[in-house]
Design an enzyme around this catalytic site. Structure first.
Site, PDB file in Angstrom:
ATOM      1  N   ASP A  25       0.839  -1.198   0.000  1.00 36.52           N
ATOM      2  CA  ASP A  25       0.000   0.000   0.000  1.00 36.52           C
ATOM      3  C   ASP A  25       0.877   1.252   0.000  1.00 36.52           C
ATOM      4  O   ASP A  25       2.092   1.158   0.184  1.00 36.52           O
ATOM      5  CB  ASP A  25      -0.934  -0.049   1.224  1.00 36.52           C
ATOM      6  CG  ASP A  25      -2.267   0.630   0.958  1.00 36.52           C
ATOM      7  OD1 ASP A  25      -2.325   1.501   0.069  1.00 36.52           O
ATOM      8  OD2 ASP A  25      -3.249   0.298   1.640  1.00 36.52           O
ATOM      9  N   GLU A  59       0.070  -0.222  -5.290  1.00 39.53           N
ATOM     10  CA  GLU A  59      -0.938   0.855  -5.402  1.00 39.53           C
ATOM     11  C   GLU A  59      -0.249   2.149  -5.838  1.00 39.53           C
ATOM     12  O   GLU A  59      -0.764   3.238  -5.599  1.00 39.53           O
ATOM     13  CB  GLU A  59      -1.689   1.032  -4.075  1.00 39.53           C
ATOM     14  CG  GLU A  59      -2.413  -0.217  -3.630  1.00 39.53           C
ATOM     15  CD  GLU A  59      -3.571   0.052  -2.683  1.00 39.53           C
ATOM     16  OE1 GLU A  59      -4.122   1.165  -2.696  1.00 39.53           O
ATOM     17  OE2 GLU A  59      -3.918  -0.870  -1.926  1.00 39.53           O
ATOM     18  N   TRP A  60       0.879   1.991  -6.474  1.00 39.77           N
ATOM     19  CA  TRP A  60       1.725   3.123  -6.884  1.00 39.77           C
ATOM     20  C   TRP A  60       0.953   4.210  -7.630  1.00 39.77           C
ATOM     21  O   TRP A  60       0.915   5.371  -7.194  1.00 39.77           O
ATOM     22  CB  TRP A  60       2.913   2.531  -7.636  1.00 39.77           C
ATOM     23  CG  TRP A  60       3.864   3.445  -8.318  1.00 39.77           C
ATOM     24  CD1 TRP A  60       3.804   4.811  -8.450  1.00 39.77           C
ATOM     25  CD2 TRP A  60       5.076   3.028  -8.972  1.00 39.77           C
ATOM     26  NE1 TRP A  60       4.884   5.255  -9.163  1.00 39.77           N
ATOM     27  CE2 TRP A  60       5.681   4.202  -9.495  1.00 39.77           C
ATOM     28  CE3 TRP A  60       5.700   1.801  -9.183  1.00 39.77           C
ATOM     29  CZ2 TRP A  60       6.886   4.162 -10.202  1.00 39.77           C
ATOM     30  CZ3 TRP A  60       6.886   1.775  -9.887  1.00 39.77           C
ATOM     31  CH2 TRP A  60       7.475   2.939 -10.383  1.00 39.77           C
ATOM     32  N   PRO A  61       0.299   3.897  -8.776  1.00 34.14           N
ATOM     33  CA  PRO A  61      -0.351   5.004  -9.495  1.00 34.14           C
ATOM     34  C   PRO A  61      -1.460   5.684  -8.698  1.00 34.14           C
ATOM     35  O   PRO A  61      -1.622   6.905  -8.780  1.00 34.14           O
ATOM     36  CB  PRO A  61      -0.902   4.355 -10.767  1.00 34.14           C
ATOM     37  CG  PRO A  61      -0.778   2.890 -10.591  1.00 34.14           C
ATOM     38  CD  PRO A  61       0.204   2.619  -9.502  1.00 34.14           C
ATOM     39  N   LEU A  62      -2.192   4.940  -7.906  1.00 35.81           N
ATOM     40  CA  LEU A  62      -3.271   5.532  -7.103  1.00 35.81           C
ATOM     41  C   LEU A  62      -2.732   6.682  -6.243  1.00 35.81           C
ATOM     42  O   LEU A  62      -3.368   7.729  -6.108  1.00 35.81           O
ATOM     43  CB  LEU A  62      -3.911   4.447  -6.221  1.00 35.81           C
ATOM     44  CG  LEU A  62      -4.821   4.874  -5.086  1.00 35.81           C
ATOM     45  CD1 LEU A  62      -5.984   5.722  -5.557  1.00 35.81           C
ATOM     46  CD2 LEU A  62      -5.367   3.652  -4.355  1.00 35.81           C
ATOM     47  N   TYR A  63      -1.547   6.504  -5.680  1.00 36.65           N
ATOM     48  CA  TYR A  63      -1.001   7.532  -4.791  1.00 36.65           C
ATOM     49  C   TYR A  63      -0.281   8.646  -5.548  1.00 36.65           C
ATOM     50  O   TYR A  63       0.150   9.615  -4.944  1.00 36.65           O
ATOM     51  CB  TYR A  63      -0.090   6.874  -3.735  1.00 36.65           C
ATOM     52  CG  TYR A  63      -0.928   6.122  -2.719  1.00 36.65           C
ATOM     53  CD1 TYR A  63      -1.463   6.771  -1.618  1.00 36.65           C
ATOM     54  CD2 TYR A  63      -1.232   4.768  -2.893  1.00 36.65           C
ATOM     55  CE1 TYR A  63      -2.255   6.096  -0.702  1.00 36.65           C
ATOM     56  CE2 TYR A  63      -2.026   4.082  -1.989  1.00 36.65           C
ATOM     57  CZ  TYR A  63      -2.540   4.756  -0.898  1.00 36.65           C
ATOM     58  OH  TYR A  63      -3.340   4.094   0.002  1.00 36.65           O
ATOM     59  N   ASP A  86     -10.739   2.846  -3.553  1.00 41.08           N
ATOM     60  CA  ASP A  86     -11.145   1.531  -3.025  1.00 41.08           C
ATOM     61  C   ASP A  86     -12.579   1.211  -3.452  1.00 41.08           C
ATOM     62  O   ASP A  86     -13.456   2.074  -3.420  1.00 41.08           O
ATOM     63  CB  ASP A  86     -11.136   1.554  -1.484  1.00 41.08           C
ATOM     64  CG  ASP A  86      -9.732   1.671  -0.927  1.00 41.08           C
ATOM     65  OD1 ASP A  86      -8.767   1.766  -1.708  1.00 41.08           O
ATOM     66  OD2 ASP A  86      -9.612   1.666   0.311  1.00 41.08           O
TER      67      ASP A  86
HETATM   68  C1  GLA Z   1      -6.082   1.336   1.379  1.00 37.55           C
HETATM   69  C2  GLA Z   1      -6.149   0.324   0.235  1.00 37.55           C
HETATM   70  C3  GLA Z   1      -7.191  -0.713   0.547  1.00 37.55           C
HETATM   71  C4  GLA Z   1      -6.868  -1.415   1.858  1.00 37.55           C
HETATM   72  C5  GLA Z   1      -6.735  -0.379   2.971  1.00 37.55           C
HETATM   73  C6  GLA Z   1      -6.206  -1.003   4.246  1.00 37.55           C
HETATM   74  O1  GLA Z   1      -7.229   2.092   1.471  1.00 37.55           O
HETATM   75  O2  GLA Z   1      -6.418   0.982  -0.979  1.00 37.55           O
HETATM   76  O3  GLA Z   1      -7.281  -1.659  -0.497  1.00 37.55           O
HETATM   77  O4  GLA Z   1      -5.692  -2.143   1.711  1.00 37.55           O
HETATM   78  O5  GLA Z   1      -5.844   0.665   2.610  1.00 37.55           O
HETATM   79  O6  GLA Z   1      -6.021  -0.079   5.269  1.00 37.55           O
END
Ligand code: GLA
Length: 429
Positions: A159, A191-195, A219
């Site tokens: 994450d 989750e690199w691009p999301l951040y 999410d």
């Molecule tokens: C982020 C991620 C979710 C999950 C939560 C856990 O929001 O995007 O998929 O892993 O953290 O805290």
């Protein structure tokens, strides 16, 4: 009678995906179970022992996966998400599982999951702490990668919370290298691009070189509006993200929430169909111990899973919005094509939709075979360029088809989907 004809948007011809992370994993989209959406950060094992984040939960899911057809259907990874560790690292700086909730420790849990013919996934974070406030891996990438390898873990979801965004990319690359250095095959879910999206356009070439899949957007929640928002985001960014997907690396639109509380059956069919069209990881977050038979059957539908896992490894994309319908297509191996037609009108009953080839749509030249997979399996038989394919689509449901070209004996009709997918006429009655 109401007729709409539409010229499809030209979708840029997709060049082969750039080099993928070379760890031999995720050659087709990952399949498994992931705890987050359904079980969140429930650590209260005293009052809620059946649903809290504990070794028992993963052992029970593994039992069900091995017993009830999930493993055979392709669901392989049992994945832990946030909230598994103790709030303190051990004396040697290693992460340790919460001793009360994981009395056997992660290594024993991995052994158990492996004994069921399945694989174990774990979760950590690139920054100072995880999104739920547990210890992050910043400053400990090599230690944590080695710890996961020593425990025989098979997948890491990494994450991106609590990290300076300018360092996110570097952090993800460094963890990728640390995992590689352990010598163990550990699938790397990022989750690199999301951040990064809030600040800049992510570099998908670099992401694909480091990760086996990557989250781009919010999410998923247990609701149709959430699933719709993910589809909209994906379609809006498809020219940029679709070319990045291919064997070894995939866009991850987040978990399947099928089998929970928020989606109607038609909406569950839409999520399943579209996740297959998008070549998305199929990571289910639900309670496999208590799931309605229709949802189970849908999740285990072999024909949809075949689309998801197709060997060509190309991600599909939205090719048309016509009235209340969306049309999505995915090129498949052997010049086949999958087509999903979603009825976005949340009103009334099922609506009719016709697909009719126009000259130039060669997939059905001289003939093709059409199979409907959703809402129910039906062989629609041999069609020609003059055929009209008639679909009936429920509100927020999806009709899912595959089209298989039938070549003539000389093989002279070399059907290329690229030649054919961009000009079509859709007619609604
Ligand atoms: C982020 C991620 C979710 C999950 C939560 C856990 O929001 O995007 O998929 O892993 O953290 O805290």
């Amino acid at each position: 009678m109401y007729i709409v004809a539409c010229a499809l948007a030209l979708v840029v011809l997709i060049s082969p995906a750039a080099d993928a992370l070379d760890n031999g994993l995720a050659l087709t989209p990952t399949m498994g179970w992931l705890h987050w959406e359904r079980f969140l950060c429930n650590t209260d094992c005293d009052s809620d022992p059946d649903n809290c984040i504990s070794e028992r939960l993963y052992m029970q899911m593994a039992d069900v996966m091995a017993k009830e057809g999930w493993r055979e259907a392709g669901y392989e990874y049992v994945c832990i998400d946030d909230c598994w560790p103790s709030h303190q690292r051990d004396a040697r700086g290693r992460l340790q599982a919460d001793p009360k909730r994981f009395p056997g420790g992660i290594k024993k849990l991995a052994d158990y999951v492996h004994s069921k013919g399945l694989k174990l996934g774990i979760y950590a974070d690139v920054g100072k702490s995880t999104c739920a406030g547990y210890p992050g891996s910043l400053g400990y990438y090599e230690t944590d990668a080695q710890t996961f390898a020593d425990w025989d873990v098979d997948l890491l979801k990494f994450d991106g919370c609590n990290m300076d965004w300018t360092l996110v990319g570097e952090g993800y690359v460094n963890m990728s290298k640390a995992l590689n250095k352990t010598g163990r095959s550990i699938l790397y879910s990022c989750e690199w691009p999301l951040y990064e999206w809030h600040f800049k356009k992510p570099n998908y070439t670099a992401i694909r070189e480091a990760c086996n899949h990557w989250r781009n957007f919010d999410d998923v929640f247990d609701s149709w509006s959430s699933v719709k928002s993910i589809l909209d985001w994906t379609a809006f960014h498809q020219d940029m993200i679709v070319p990045a997907a291919g064997p070894g690396g995939w866009n991850d639109p987040d978990m399947l929430v099928i089998g929970n509380f928020g989606l109607s059956h038609a909406q569950q069919e839409s999520q399943m169909a579209l996740w297959a069209i998008m070549a998305a990881p199929l990571l289910v977050s639900n309670d496999l111990r208590d799931i309605c038979p229709r949802s189970k059957e849908l999740l285990q539908n072999r024909r949809i899973i075949d689309i998801s896992q197709d060997a060509l490894g190309r991600q599909g994309y939205r090719t048309a919005k016509v009235d209340t319908f969306e049309v999505w297509e995915r090129p498949l191996s052997k010049n086949r094509l999958a087509i999903a037609v979603i009825n976005m009108l949340e009103l009334g009953g099922s609506r009719r939709f016709f697909i009719q080839a126009i000259p130039g749509w060669k997939i059905c030249e001289p003939q093709c075979n059409v199979t409907q997979i959703l809402p129910q399996y039906q062989e629609m038989g041999v069609q020609t360029p003059r055929s009209k394919i008639h679909l009936s689509v429920n509100p927020s449901g999806t009709a899912l088809l595959t089209i298989t070209p039938i070549r003539d004996f000389t093989g002279s009709h070399k059907v290329q989907w690229e030649d054919t997918s961009v000009r079509r006429k859709h007619t609604i009655l």
